[in-house]
Design a protein around this motif. Sequence first.
Motif, PDB file in Angstrom:
ATOM      1  N   SER A  84       0.815  -1.219   0.000  1.00 55.71           N
ATOM      2  CA  SER A  84       0.000   0.000   0.000  1.00 55.71           C
ATOM      3  C   SER A  84       0.846   1.265   0.000  1.00 55.71           C
ATOM      4  O   SER A  84       0.432   2.276  -0.563  1.00 55.71           O
ATOM      5  CB  SER A  84      -1.013  -0.007   1.145  1.00 55.71           C
ATOM      6  OG  SER A  84      -0.360  -0.218   2.354  1.00 55.71           O
ATOM      7  N   ASP A 103      -9.222  -4.873  -1.237  1.00 57.54           N
ATOM      8  CA  ASP A 103     -10.089  -3.692  -1.253  1.00 57.54           C
ATOM      9  C   ASP A 103      -9.276  -2.422  -1.046  1.00 57.54           C
ATOM     10  O   ASP A 103      -9.455  -1.423  -1.731  1.00 57.54           O
ATOM     11  CB  ASP A 103     -11.110  -3.731  -0.104  1.00 57.54           C
ATOM     12  CG  ASP A 103     -12.119  -4.846  -0.272  1.00 57.54           C
ATOM     13  OD1 ASP A 103     -11.894  -5.703  -1.150  1.00 57.54           O
ATOM     14  OD2 ASP A 103     -13.098  -4.850   0.478  1.00 57.54           O
ATOM     15  N   LYS A 104      -8.393  -2.497  -0.047  1.00 51.41           N
ATOM     16  CA  LYS A 104      -7.639  -1.321   0.348  1.00 51.41           C
ATOM     17  C   LYS A 104      -6.804  -0.775  -0.812  1.00 51.41           C
ATOM     18  O   LYS A 104      -6.743   0.430  -1.050  1.00 51.41           O
ATOM     19  CB  LYS A 104      -6.722  -1.703   1.518  1.00 51.41           C
ATOM     20  CG  LYS A 104      -5.900  -0.582   2.075  1.00 51.41           C
ATOM     21  CD  LYS A 104      -5.017  -1.092   3.214  1.00 51.41           C
ATOM     22  CE  LYS A 104      -4.015  -0.022   3.621  1.00 51.41           C
ATOM     23  NZ  LYS A 104      -3.014  -0.545   4.558  1.00 51.41           N
ATOM     24  N   ARG A 107      -9.056   0.882  -3.445  1.00 52.18           N
ATOM     25  CA  ARG A 107      -9.507   2.217  -3.002  1.00 52.18           C
ATOM     26  C   ARG A 107      -8.388   3.243  -3.119  1.00 52.18           C
ATOM     27  O   ARG A 107      -8.588   4.357  -3.595  1.00 52.18           O
ATOM     28  CB  ARG A 107      -9.973   2.174  -1.546  1.00 52.18           C
ATOM     29  CG  ARG A 107     -11.305   1.495  -1.369  1.00 52.18           C
ATOM     30  CD  ARG A 107     -11.996   1.946  -0.078  1.00 52.18           C
ATOM     31  NE  ARG A 107     -13.211   1.190   0.104  1.00 52.18           N
ATOM     32  CZ  ARG A 107     -13.246  -0.004   0.692  1.00 52.18           C
ATOM     33  NH1 ARG A 107     -12.135  -0.540   1.180  1.00 52.18           N
ATOM     34  NH2 ARG A 107     -14.389  -0.661   0.778  1.00 52.18           N
ATOM     35  N   ARG A 108      -7.182   2.860  -2.679  1.00 55.05           N
ATOM     36  CA  ARG A 108      -6.060   3.806  -2.727  1.00 55.05           C
ATOM     37  C   ARG A 108      -5.718   4.173  -4.173  1.00 55.05           C
ATOM     38  O   ARG A 108      -5.480   5.337  -4.484  1.00 55.05           O
ATOM     39  CB  ARG A 108      -4.820   3.208  -2.048  1.00 55.05           C
ATOM     40  CG  ARG A 108      -4.911   3.192  -0.548  1.00 55.05           C
ATOM     41  CD  ARG A 108      -3.720   2.480   0.058  1.00 55.05           C
ATOM     42  NE  ARG A 108      -2.477   3.225  -0.065  1.00 55.05           N
ATOM     43  CZ  ARG A 108      -2.005   4.036   0.891  1.00 55.05           C
ATOM     44  NH1 ARG A 108      -2.666   4.194   2.018  1.00 55.05           N
ATOM     45  NH2 ARG A 108      -0.865   4.667   0.707  1.00 55.05           N
ATOM     46  N   SER A 110      -7.599   4.282  -6.733  1.00 53.22           N
ATOM     47  CA  SER A 110      -8.620   5.190  -7.264  1.00 53.22           C
ATOM     48  C   SER A 110      -8.442   6.593  -6.693  1.00 53.22           C
ATOM     49  O   SER A 110      -8.467   7.587  -7.423  1.00 53.22           O
ATOM     50  CB  SER A 110     -10.020   4.653  -6.964  1.00 53.22           C
ATOM     51  OG  SER A 110     -10.991   5.507  -7.526  1.00 53.22           O
ATOM     52  N   GLU A 111      -8.220   6.676  -5.371  1.00 55.48           N
ATOM     53  CA  GLU A 111      -8.034   7.987  -4.730  1.00 55.48           C
ATOM     54  C   GLU A 111      -6.803   8.703  -5.262  1.00 55.48           C
ATOM     55  O   GLU A 111      -6.782   9.921  -5.400  1.00 55.48           O
ATOM     56  CB  GLU A 111      -7.855   7.810  -3.218  1.00 55.48           C
ATOM     57  CG  GLU A 111      -9.153   7.640  -2.455  1.00 55.48           C
ATOM     58  CD  GLU A 111      -8.901   7.018  -1.078  1.00 55.48           C
ATOM     59  OE1 GLU A 111      -9.849   6.428  -0.540  1.00 55.48           O
ATOM     60  OE2 GLU A 111      -7.764   7.113  -0.560  1.00 55.48           O
ATOM     61  N   LEU A 148     -17.046  -3.642  -5.717  1.00 63.68           N
ATOM     62  CA  LEU A 148     -16.229  -2.547  -5.178  1.00 63.68           C
ATOM     63  C   LEU A 148     -15.478  -1.820  -6.301  1.00 63.68           C
ATOM     64  O   LEU A 148     -15.568  -0.600  -6.435  1.00 63.68           O
ATOM     65  CB  LEU A 148     -15.218  -3.078  -4.153  1.00 63.68           C
ATOM     66  CG  LEU A 148     -14.216  -2.025  -3.701  1.00 63.68           C
ATOM     67  CD1 LEU A 148     -14.752  -1.243  -2.517  1.00 63.68           C
ATOM     68  CD2 LEU A 148     -12.868  -2.625  -3.364  1.00 63.68           C
ATOM     69  N   GLU A 151     -17.332   0.356  -8.756  1.00 61.05           N
ATOM     70  CA  GLU A 151     -17.907   1.597  -8.219  1.00 61.05           C
ATOM     71  C   GLU A 151     -16.857   2.666  -7.924  1.00 61.05           C
ATOM     72  O   GLU A 151     -17.208   3.793  -7.594  1.00 61.05           O
ATOM     73  CB  GLU A 151     -18.727   1.292  -6.953  1.00 61.05           C
ATOM     74  CG  GLU A 151     -20.027   0.577  -7.308  1.00 61.05           C
ATOM     75  CD  GLU A 151     -20.774   0.014  -6.104  1.00 61.05           C
ATOM     76  OE1 GLU A 151     -20.252   0.133  -4.974  1.00 61.05           O
ATOM     77  OE2 GLU A 151     -21.867  -0.535  -6.318  1.00 61.05           O
ATOM     78  N   LEU A 152     -15.593   2.334  -8.035  1.00 59.73           N
ATOM     79  CA  LEU A 152     -14.542   3.327  -7.760  1.00 59.73           C
ATOM     80  C   LEU A 152     -14.365   4.225  -8.986  1.00 59.73           C
ATOM     81  O   LEU A 152     -14.182   3.737 -10.099  1.00 59.73           O
ATOM     82  CB  LEU A 152     -13.234   2.622  -7.389  1.00 59.73           C
ATOM     83  CG  LEU A 152     -13.278   1.946  -6.009  1.00 59.73           C
ATOM     84  CD1 LEU A 152     -12.062   1.043  -5.803  1.00 59.73           C
ATOM     85  CD2 LEU A 152     -13.378   2.975  -4.900  1.00 59.73           C
TER      86      LEU A 152
END
Length: 229
Positions: A84, A103-104, A107-108, A110-111, A148, A151-152
């Motif tokens: 990460s 998941d983590k 999400r990262r 995408s952010e 998940l 949807e990002l």
Amino acid sequence: MAIAENLQEVRCEIAELTQRFERQPESVRLLAVSKTKPVADLLAAYAAGQRLFGENYVQEAVDKCQQLSSLADIEWHFIGPIQSNKSRQIAETMAWVHTIDRDKIARRLSEQRPADMPPLNVLIQVNVSGEESKSGIALESLDSMVKLVSELPNLRLRGLMAIPAPQENEAAQIQVYAPLKQAFETLQQHYPEVDTLSIGMSGDLAAAIASGSTMVRVGTAIFGARDYA
Ligand SMILES: *Cc1c(COP(=O)(O)O)cnc(C)c1O
């Protein structure tokens, strides 16, 4: 090292295999896996028409991407495990990531994807060999990961990837790929943007192309054996 000739041989092999398994010749893209190889080798492959390159180590990937930034039509694929604390560098440089299995990390990425870049193309890595491999999600967890990722906002789900444990022969390799092939076809019915099944390396091209691969990841057969990794 005859990289251009090696590439030509791999292209011929892919063409023959698509014919043997009654697939369209253009339906399988070739990703040249250049990990541990010097930039000069990538340039030789580029001169021979190769545009898709795959890298496994973040710092090496970023360095090569910067050194070759004037070749804007190279498509960079990250195919290694992702820690990460390294996700930002990947989000800022790569066009594709093949190894989404947490998941983590999704999400990262995408952010951290810069607003002025197109969405990051991603593949969910599936563990098709059970306990023998630590990376990748079980097929039973695919639905929730797909939900998940899809949807990002800054990721574009393009498909699935797998690295199976080596099998004794082609029939056994095809058998290992069968549930993945099925899952990929189901996924495509629900997500029209899903078009990529990243399976097949130097040692199992035939089984992968028989199993619906749309992107083979070939290192050794193009660049020769690696000294490490
Ligand atoms: C190294 C690597 C490849 C290429 O393997 P070869 O056997 O050299 O063709 C393909 N996929 C992944 C994920 C790799 O790490």
